[in-house]
Design a protein around this motif. Sequence first.
Motif, PDB file in Angstrom:
ATOM      1  N   UNK A  66       0.857  -1.184   0.000  1.00 27.93           N
ATOM      2  CA  UNK A  66       0.000   0.000   0.000  1.00 27.93           C
ATOM      3  C   UNK A  66       0.896   1.239   0.000  1.00 27.93           C
ATOM      4  N   UNK A  67       0.987   1.891  -1.143  1.00 30.34           N
ATOM      5  CA  UNK A  67       1.865   3.050  -1.294  1.00 30.34           C
ATOM      6  C   UNK A  67       1.226   4.325  -0.755  1.00 30.34           C
ATOM      7  N   UNK A  68      -0.111   4.360  -0.730  1.00 31.42           N
ATOM      8  CA  UNK A  68      -0.835   5.555  -0.292  1.00 31.42           C
ATOM      9  C   UNK A  68      -2.174   5.131   0.270  1.00 31.42           C
ATOM     10  N   UNK A  69      -2.648   5.817   1.307  1.00 31.61           N
ATOM     11  CA  UNK A  69      -3.999   5.613   1.803  1.00 31.61           C
ATOM     12  C   UNK A  69      -4.109   4.724   3.015  1.00 31.61           C
ATOM     13  N   UNK A  85      -2.076   0.703   6.278  1.00 32.86           N
ATOM     14  CA  UNK A  85      -1.868   2.075   5.811  1.00 32.86           C
ATOM     15  C   UNK A  85      -0.614   2.144   4.964  1.00 32.86           C
ATOM     16  N   UNK A  86      -0.405   3.297   4.363  1.00 33.98           N
ATOM     17  CA  UNK A  86       0.725   3.500   3.465  1.00 33.98           C
ATOM     18  C   UNK A  86       2.008   2.976   4.094  1.00 33.98           C
ATOM     19  N   UNK A 108      -2.443   1.032  -4.474  1.00 37.73           N
ATOM     20  CA  UNK A 108      -1.978  -0.291  -4.064  1.00 37.73           C
ATOM     21  C   UNK A 108      -1.282  -0.971  -5.234  1.00 37.73           C
ATOM     22  N   UNK A 109      -0.092  -1.516  -4.967  1.00 40.60           N
ATOM     23  CA  UNK A 109       0.595  -2.368  -5.923  1.00 40.60           C
ATOM     24  C   UNK A 109       0.346  -3.800  -5.478  1.00 40.60           C
ATOM     25  N   UNK A 110       0.094  -4.696  -6.435  1.00 41.76           N
ATOM     26  CA  UNK A 110      -0.191  -6.084  -6.056  1.00 41.76           C
ATOM     27  C   UNK A 110       0.381  -7.080  -7.046  1.00 41.76           C
TER      28      UNK A 110
END
Length: 115
Positions: A66-69, A85-86, A108-110
Amino acid sequence: MAKENKKINGMTMATEYMEICGVKIWKNASESMINELKVFNGWLLWESPPCPRFVVIFQGKEKIYLAKGKLKIFFEDGGEFFEIEAGDVVEFPNKLTIECEVLEAAKKYYNFERE
């Protein structure tokens, strides 16, 4: 917290994670872990504004960064939940059903493995 040994740049390093109902959570993952996972080299990207709960069914093991949020994850039985969280890395097992609520706009990167 559980410990796992990872090989990073030829060196074995211990990383700590929490495990809840089979879900592994690395809070505020290190830069070396993000690099080792190759998050920014081929992982898929998903973005969302804040939104109410929706169902997710995993058809393979999935790891996310999770890069942001901020997300709130609810288990199928409706009782237990956790927030990510980020900066967090999370690994969801195959055949898990959850509900996800996007509390703050997310990036989100997955990456997943079909089983």
